[in-house]
Design a protein around this motif. Structure first.
Motif: not given
Length: 607
Positions: A378-384, A386-391
């Motif tokens: 869930l943390t990974f999906a949320c970070v992806a 919100l537009g984290l570079p590298g995802l």
């Protein structure tokens, strides 16, 4: 290999028909997994034989007469715009069936859900493969009925009203879309999407283009969804089952945005140029509104639904710029949103299944401790998201903002710079609401939900003593004891105060000893019961694969939470891998879409 597009539509349709056979109906989910796996294999084969040296050309076409009297043809094909969406659709449907294999629907009727999802797949794939305007409209409408039943039959408590709202909004949008398509037909004299895109609006008057773009754009905006035509979406997502939410966000929303890239912009370039500022304004309004609405949500699924309104606003902003960069960003964001939001809804469904609620306040915190795999994903999906570079979520939003920074010739650059600034603010708000959600749900200490105790009934008021009633028993005093003993008979000897007081003390000591013995007995029985409960909870925890913390919680009367199952990981990890792949190697998608975008825009629109 031109039979591949036909097979992609025919296989799920035949699979849905075969699911009515009793022998197949008894193992409906396994049949759904097999059929959707075959469709995924066909989609991968389509991608394998696709000629990437000329992605702007329509390939693997099938063109048969459909209704000769009206000049309608059964025309299917694929190019660099539709190919990623075809593969995405086949993948998400297959993963939904894998999820169903381990999590049957709560409402039962498994075979009915399998048939509904396969018919839904027919409509979604047909929409991305159709090259005739009326055929596109038919496939566009096919998805409405199965999705209505997915929500209405297998959804939550408010499923009926959410399903009715969904069907009314989308049918109204479809009616307006049909009017726009008929305007194009009467002006151009053909419904062939390849021929119309090659003309770039030639033969259609500017006023007719504006009217047609307005009608087609409104019809597509309902499905996208564009603010303020989005109000059906939060209810539909909140009440839909997990697989329904995944397909609704991952594929159905893309059907609307795909229509802008395939029909509205290349066929009606002058109408697009005239209405692009309005499209951009509604797009950034959706970005800001969706982000602010997310900050005010308590329900996890509803928050993800509103986040889709904001993310699809970036897609519409990219289309509004009418530049190759902006359209590339919109198409990239389309695919990235399907992967990320599909994963988010899978995880939201898993959380709701384990906790019995999606209310973030009632969920409390500490999910990373209780459910390390689910909490981490869930943390990974949320970070992806919100537009984290590298995802994958980063590239689409960045390219759409770059498109707004330098819009097409003829568009107001200061206005689009304002749009870009609002879009950038939306990215900040997106990070804010996702981080707030993670701080509430995955981090911190778990907040135990204790059922409120039943309220005590008010004691009845003491009635005043009536004059004719005998007085109550005397109080336990020396005088009272002496009075009671003296009433035993005339021959009874009077009790002295000292003797009476000694009798009262003896009675009190005897009562205290009895109470103490009873307390010790209760303590021994409670300890034995707790020991037996802890042993049972530990055994259950070992069987479920959870830790000692969950066992202790089970011993205290709280339900142990199993972490991610094999079926769930099989459905989630492919999405994780693709999010990372497209985030680290965006050229894998941009190299396919860039030549098509330049061809669709034509020399009359691109700067």
């Amino acid at each position: 290999m031109s039979w591949l597009p036909i097979a992609l539509v025919a296989v799920p349709l035949l699979g849905a028909v075969a699911a009515f056979v009793p022998a197949v109906r008894d193992s409906a989910v396994a049949w759904g997994v097999a059929v959707s796996a075959a469709v995924l294999v066909l989609a991968v084969a389509l991608a394998a034989v696709f000629d990437y040296a000329r992605p702007a050309e329509m390939q693997l076409q099938t063109d048969w007469p459909w209704i000769p009297g009206l000049g309608l043809r059964f025309h299917l094909g694929v190019d660099g715009v539709s190919l990623p969406l075809v593969v995405l659709t086949a993948l998400l449907v297959f993963l939904c069936f894998v999820h169903l294999a381990g999590h049957p629907p709560a409402g039962g009727r498994v075979s009915g859900l399998v048939v509904t999802l396969l018919v839904l797949e027919v409509g979604m794939l047909g929409t991305f493969l159709a090259l005739d305007l009326l055929l596109f409209f038919v496939f566009f409408e096919v998805v409405l009925v199965p999705m209505y039943f997915v929500i209405a039959l297998w959804g939550g408590t408010g499923r009926r009203s959410a399903a009715v709202k969904f069907i009314l909004y989308t049918l109204l949008g479809s009616a307006v879309l049909l009017i726009g398509l008929l305007v194009v037909w009467t002006q151009a004299g053909t419904l062939d999407m390849v021929a119309l895109a090659g003309r770039h609006g030639a033969g259609i008057a500017r006023s007719a283009q504006i009217v047609a773009f307005l009608a087609i754009g409104l019809g597509l905006a309902v499905k996208t969804p564009m603010w303020p035509l989005h109000t059906w979406l939060p209810d539909a997502h909140t009440e839909a089952p997990t697989v329904g939410s995944v397909l609704l966000a991952g594929v159905l929303l893309k059907m609307g945005s795909y229509g802008f890239a395939r029909i509205a912009i290349p066929v009606l370039p002058e109408g697009a140029a005239a209405l692009a500022p309005w499209l951009g304004a509604f797009a950034v309004a959706g970005i800001a509104y969706g982000s602010l609405a997310c900050l005010a949500q308590r329900d996890l699924k509803r928050m993800i639904a509103y986040s889709s309104v904001g993310h699809m606003g970036f897609v519409l902003l990219g289309f509004a710029s009418l530049t190759p960069v902006g359209l590339n960003g919109a198409l990239f964001a389309n695919v990235a949103h399907g992967l990320i939001t599909g994963l988010l809804f899978f995880l939201a469904g898993a959380v709701k299944e384990r906790y019995g609620t999606a209310d973030m306040v009632r969920l409390g915190g500490g999910m990373l401790r209780r459910l390390p795999y689910v909490g981490s994903l869930l943390t990974f999906a949320c970070v992806a998201s919100l537009g984290l570079p590298g995802l994958a979520g980063f590239w689409g939003e960045m390219l759409t903002l770059l498109g707004a920074f330098r819009p097409a010739a003829g568009l107001s650059r200061p206005l689009f710079l304002v749009f870009m600034a609002v879009g950038g603010l939306g990215m900040v708000l997106t990070a804010a609401y996702f981080l707030v959600m993670l701080s509430r749900v995955t981090h911190g200490r778990a907040v135990e939900t204790v059922a409120p105790a039943a309220p005590l009934e008010p004691a009845a008021p003491l009635a005043p003593a009536q004059p004719d009633e005998p007085p109550g028993p005397p109080l336990a005093t020396a005088e009272g004891v002496r009075e009671v003993l003296s009433e035993l008979g005339e021959g009874a000897e009077p009790v002295e105060p000292v003797a009476a007081e000694a009798a009262v003390v003896a009675l009190e000591r005897e009562a205290e000893a009895s109470v103490a013995a009873l307390e010790r007995k209760l303590e021994r029985e409670t300890e034995a019961a707790l020991a037996a409960g802890e042993a049972g909870a530990t055994g259950a925890a070992r069987a479920l694969g959870v830790g000692s913390t969950d066992a202790a919680e089970a011993a205290q009367g709280r339900r142990p939470f199993p972490d991610a199952t094999v079926y769930e990981l099989a459905a989630w990890l492919p999405l994780v891998a693709l999010i990372v792949l497209f985030g680290l190697w965006p050229k894998a998608l941009l190299a396919v879409t860039t030549p098509v975008v330049q061809s669709l825009l034509g020399s009359g629109v691109a700067p």
